[in-house]
Write an enzyme that holds these catalytic residues in place. Structure first.
Site, PDB file in Angstrom:
ATOM      1  N   HIS A  10       0.825  -1.215   0.000  1.00 17.86           N
ATOM      2  CA  HIS A  10       0.000   0.000   0.000  1.00 17.86           C
ATOM      3  C   HIS A  10       0.859   1.265   0.000  1.00 17.86           C
ATOM      4  O   HIS A  10       2.034   1.252   0.363  1.00 17.86           O
ATOM      5  CB  HIS A  10      -0.946   0.008   1.206  1.00 17.86           C
ATOM      6  N   GLU A  82      -1.934  -7.206   7.351  1.00 20.93           N
ATOM      7  CA  GLU A  82      -0.590  -7.061   7.910  1.00 20.93           C
ATOM      8  C   GLU A  82      -0.412  -7.989   9.108  1.00 20.93           C
ATOM      9  O   GLU A  82      -1.379  -8.544   9.647  1.00 20.93           O
ATOM     10  CB  GLU A  82      -0.392  -5.592   8.318  1.00 20.93           C
TER      11      GLU A  82
END
Length: 196
Positions: A10, A82
């Site tokens: 990202h 994550e």
């Protein structure tokens, strides 16, 4: 079935900027992060890359990134999140130990390294084994990018040993069983290719 996986971290977020541990907590892309994601989109179009499917983690920063790369619909996959850092979520980055982290975060309610790496690798392998998934975009996170890269890169290739930068693009070949890391393009590489 053989295919190509394009794995994107990202874009830069508010917590990246403020050096705050994100993990499963979220923060929005900064204007720089939005520009980074748009640059990936421009690179993809210039390179003539076409995705047949797109995936992101369940965290908004990956959705914001993906939506600036392509306007295609995408699937949200919890296993692309994550690393869970437990009680360290939302704390200062300076509190984190040096890598490798192993099982350090488990004592604080987070994940161990094998558990984390296994879920990311498992999710991407299952995605690539789906019929018609020959050119796939997956947007995930920094530690997820590193864990996947460590699993599949040639150990003799010393170019890719650290966490890929925000909005890096890694290309992997998939042979139906496993992956081969072909290249990682960082933002500076894309700037150069695009003449920016």
């Amino acid at each position: 079935m053989a295919g190509t996986l394009y794995f994107v971290r990202h874009g830069r977020t508010l917590f990246n900027e403020r050096r705050i541990i994100q993990g499963w907590v979220d923060s929005p892309l900064t204007p720089e992060g939005e520009q980074q994601a748009s640059r990936v989109g421009r690179y993809v179009r210039q390179a003539g890359i076409r995705f047949d499917h797109a995936f992101a983690s369940t965290l908004a920063r990956t959705h914001q990134t993906l939506e600036r790369i392509t306007d295609m619909s995408f699937e949200r996959v919890p296993d692309l999140r994550e690393w869970s850092f437990g009680e360290f979520e939302g704390e200062r980055v300076e509190l984190m130990p040096h890598r490798p982290w192993g099982d350090f975060f488990k004592q604080f309610g987070g994940e161990g390294e094998q558990e984390f790496s296994g879920r990311v690798n498992g999710a991407l392998t299952q995605i690539m084994r789906r019929p018609g998934h020959e050119s796939v975009l997956a947007v995930s996170h920094g530690s997820a990018s590193l864990a996947f890269m460590q699993r599949w890169r040639d150990p003799s290739d010393t170019r890719y040993t650290d966490v890929p930068g925000n909005c890096s693009l890694a290309r992997y070949a998939f042979d139906g069983e496993g992956f081969t890391l072909e290249e990682v393009l960082e933002q500076d590489d894309m700037r150069r290719i695009l003449g920016e």
